[in-house]
Design a protein around this motif. Structure first.
Motif, PDB file in Angstrom:
ATOM      1  N   LEU A 181      44.421  41.674  27.965  1.00 47.90           N
ATOM      2  CA  LEU A 181      44.727  42.215  29.282  1.00 47.90           C
ATOM      3  C   LEU A 181      44.470  41.167  30.361  1.00 47.90           C
ATOM      4  O   LEU A 181      43.662  40.248  30.177  1.00 47.90           O
ATOM      5  N   GLU A 182      45.127  41.325  31.473  1.00 47.55           N
ATOM      6  CA  GLU A 182      44.851  40.450  32.617  1.00 47.55           C
ATOM      7  C   GLU A 182      43.377  40.471  32.985  1.00 47.55           C
ATOM      8  O   GLU A 182      42.816  39.459  33.412  1.00 47.55           O
ATOM      9  N   VAL A 183      42.739  41.623  32.799  1.00 40.41           N
ATOM     10  CA  VAL A 183      41.340  41.778  33.200  1.00 40.41           C
ATOM     11  C   VAL A 183      40.387  41.750  32.017  1.00 40.41           C
ATOM     12  O   VAL A 183      39.196  42.048  32.181  1.00 40.41           O
ATOM     13  N   SER A 184      40.847  41.358  30.834  1.00 34.60           N
ATOM     14  CA  SER A 184      39.926  41.245  29.700  1.00 34.60           C
ATOM     15  C   SER A 184      38.759  40.304  29.998  1.00 34.60           C
ATOM     16  O   SER A 184      37.616  40.585  29.604  1.00 34.60           O
ATOM     17  N   PRO A 185      38.972  39.177  30.714  1.00 33.65           N
ATOM     18  CA  PRO A 185      37.824  38.323  31.057  1.00 33.65           C
ATOM     19  C   PRO A 185      36.777  39.030  31.916  1.00 33.65           C
ATOM     20  O   PRO A 185      35.580  38.723  31.827  1.00 33.65           O
TER      21      PRO A 185
END
Length: 477
Positions: free
Chosen positions: A223-227
């Motif tokens: 996901l874009e926000v996995s980090p």
């Protein structure tokens, strides 16, 4: 039946006063579903529960948790008087969590919480006893209610945790104290209360704050926000494994095959590959199922047994349930109905449209020669200032090319209706109730009909009307 709460235990837990001795075998907040022996909790939400205490006792409630004595009750009515009913329910939930031996799984995410909770119920239930809410009880009263109903001797508990605003998940997670936290995904939802996807991810990651010592996390990869999720886990010192379709996922979906009756997936983990399936079509179900298997391994369960039990799972009502509506009792001609009427945001809408596009209607059985794929789509709520564009953008989804007709329900869905090509543009109505009298004109034998929308737009009324057109049964498998 062993009491769940005695009057002495409940009074000591809540700091309340019991007017007489009682023994409750369950906990209820709704007289419509209350069973004999339940402790009725008189919450004040949309309505004041104190107005229903007399009815609850008449229906066999063991007692009522109240903050005042309702008028008209007999002097000997069994009551547990507390300063605040919601705080009393939280106290019961906290105490139930403290006394149980269960290993607790907390589930959150923008999409798929309830389906994943039910997959976990099916999977864990093959290797132990499981406690989980029968509905999507994931808010400020739903989580404590789920916990307050939990027997002390279950092996596993699955607690769904949701949010509408910042700061809601962490307190609920601290109440549930999960040993394992699972985040299904992070997507554009509740944007009225959050200014970015990263802010939503931060709130979802707050479930990690309630983990028990040595607790673990299962997080979505790719996901874009996995980090953002990984950074929160690292900051809290929480070991995490990931699942998804990217090469770096610990549990990786390598291939997904969607059939009219099932979803079959091939995945890799720890250097090996394996197959699993669920008895319903949908790419998103494969992702949730993979996360469920990751949870099973984290809890030390037999993965072969877990995968077999998972293969028998079907969605709960209103969450993608597929059923057959027979219009003619003689030749059983009818249509297939996909009931997904209880939740909608851009991510879940895309998944449902992909599911509809992958299913095959039946030609030559209805008034119209060709069977059709039909979508009845209701408003996606709580999307904030970009809601019009997010609704309009549904018209650009590739799956829409396979759908013959789209009916739109709600003021926000007008943006989609206006963006649709004329050949696909069905009816637009302000409210779901306006479509109900026209249900018979919306479908034909051979069609496949998806009904999808946020719970608040009440497209479930259309589902009920479509069911009443014939005899409902599970779809062919």
């Amino acid at each position: 039946m062993t009491p769940l709460w005695t009057s002495d235990e409940a009074a000591a837990t809540t700091g309340g006063r019991a007017t007489r001795a009682f023994a409750a075998t369950g906990v209820s907040i709704d007289t419509r579903s209350l069973g004999p022996g339940d402790l009725f909790v008189a919450l004040t939400d949309q309505r004041d529960g104190h107005a229903f205490v007399a009815e609850a006792l008449a229906r066999g409630a063991a007692a009522a948790l109240v903050s005042r004595r309702p008028e008209g009750l007999p002097e000997d009515a069994p009551l547990l008087l507390v300063p605040d009913v919601l705080e009393g329910l939280r106290a019961l939930g906290r105490a139930a969590r403290a006394r149980t031996r269960a290993r607790v799984v907390g589930v959150t995410g923008s999409v798929g919480k309830t389906s994943t909770k039910e997959m976990l119920r099916a999977t864990l239930g093959g290797q132990g006893t499981v406690h989980a809410a029968e509905a999507s009880y994931n808010n400020h009263w739903g989580v404590p209610l789920t916990l307050a109903r939990m027997p002390a001797d279950v092996d596993f508990a699955v607690v769904e945790i949701g949010m509408n605003h910042p700061g809601e998940i962490a307190p609920l997670s601290r109440l549930a104290r999960p040993h394992l936290a699972l985040i299904t995904t992070v997507a554009a939802a509740h944007l009225e209360a959050f200014d970015s996807l990263s802010a939503i991810a931060e709130e979802k990651a707050a479930i990690l704050e309630g983990l028990e010592p040595a607790g673990r996390a299962i997080l979505p990869a790719g996901l874009e926000v996995s980090p953002v999720l990984a950074a929160r886990a690292a900051a809290l010192g929480v070991p995490a494994v990931t699942f998804g379709q990217t090469a770096d996922a610990d549990w990786r979906l390598a291939d997904i095959q969607i059939t009219p009756e099932a979803t079959v997936a091939r995945a890799s983990h720890a250097g090996g590959t394996f197959l699993f399936k669920v008895l319903t079509p949908g790419r998103h179900f494969a992702s949730n199922a993979l996360a469920t298997l990751a949870a099973a391994e984290a809890l030390g369960l037999d993965l072969t047994i877990a995968a077999c039990d998972l293969g028998l799972w079907t969605p709960p009502s209103g969450r993608g349930t597929r059923e057959r509506i027979a219009l003619d009792p003689v030749d059983e001609a009818g249509f297939d109905l996909i009931d997904d009427a209880f939740n909608a945001n851009p991510a879940s809408m895309a998944a449902s449209l992909e599911l509809l596009a992958a299913m095959a209607p039946t030609d030559g059985v209805g008034r119209i020669a060709a069977g059709r794929r039909i979508a009845i789509l209701g408003d996606m709520l709580e999307l904030g200032p970009t809601e019009a564009e997010l609704h309009r953008a549904v018209a650009d989804h590739p799956a829409l090319a396979e759908i013959a007709l789209v009916h739109c329900v709600g003021p926000r869905m007008r943006a989609l209706h206006e963006a649709l090509p004329r050949r696909q543009r069905g009816e637009w109505v302000e409210t779901a109730a306006e479509l109900v009298p026209r249900a018979r004109l919306l479908v034909d034998a051979g069609d496949i009909v998806l009904v999808k929308g946020s719970k608040g737009i009440k497209v479930s009324l259309v589902v009920d009307a479509l069911r009443k057109l014939g005899q409902s049964s599970p779809s062919r498998t």
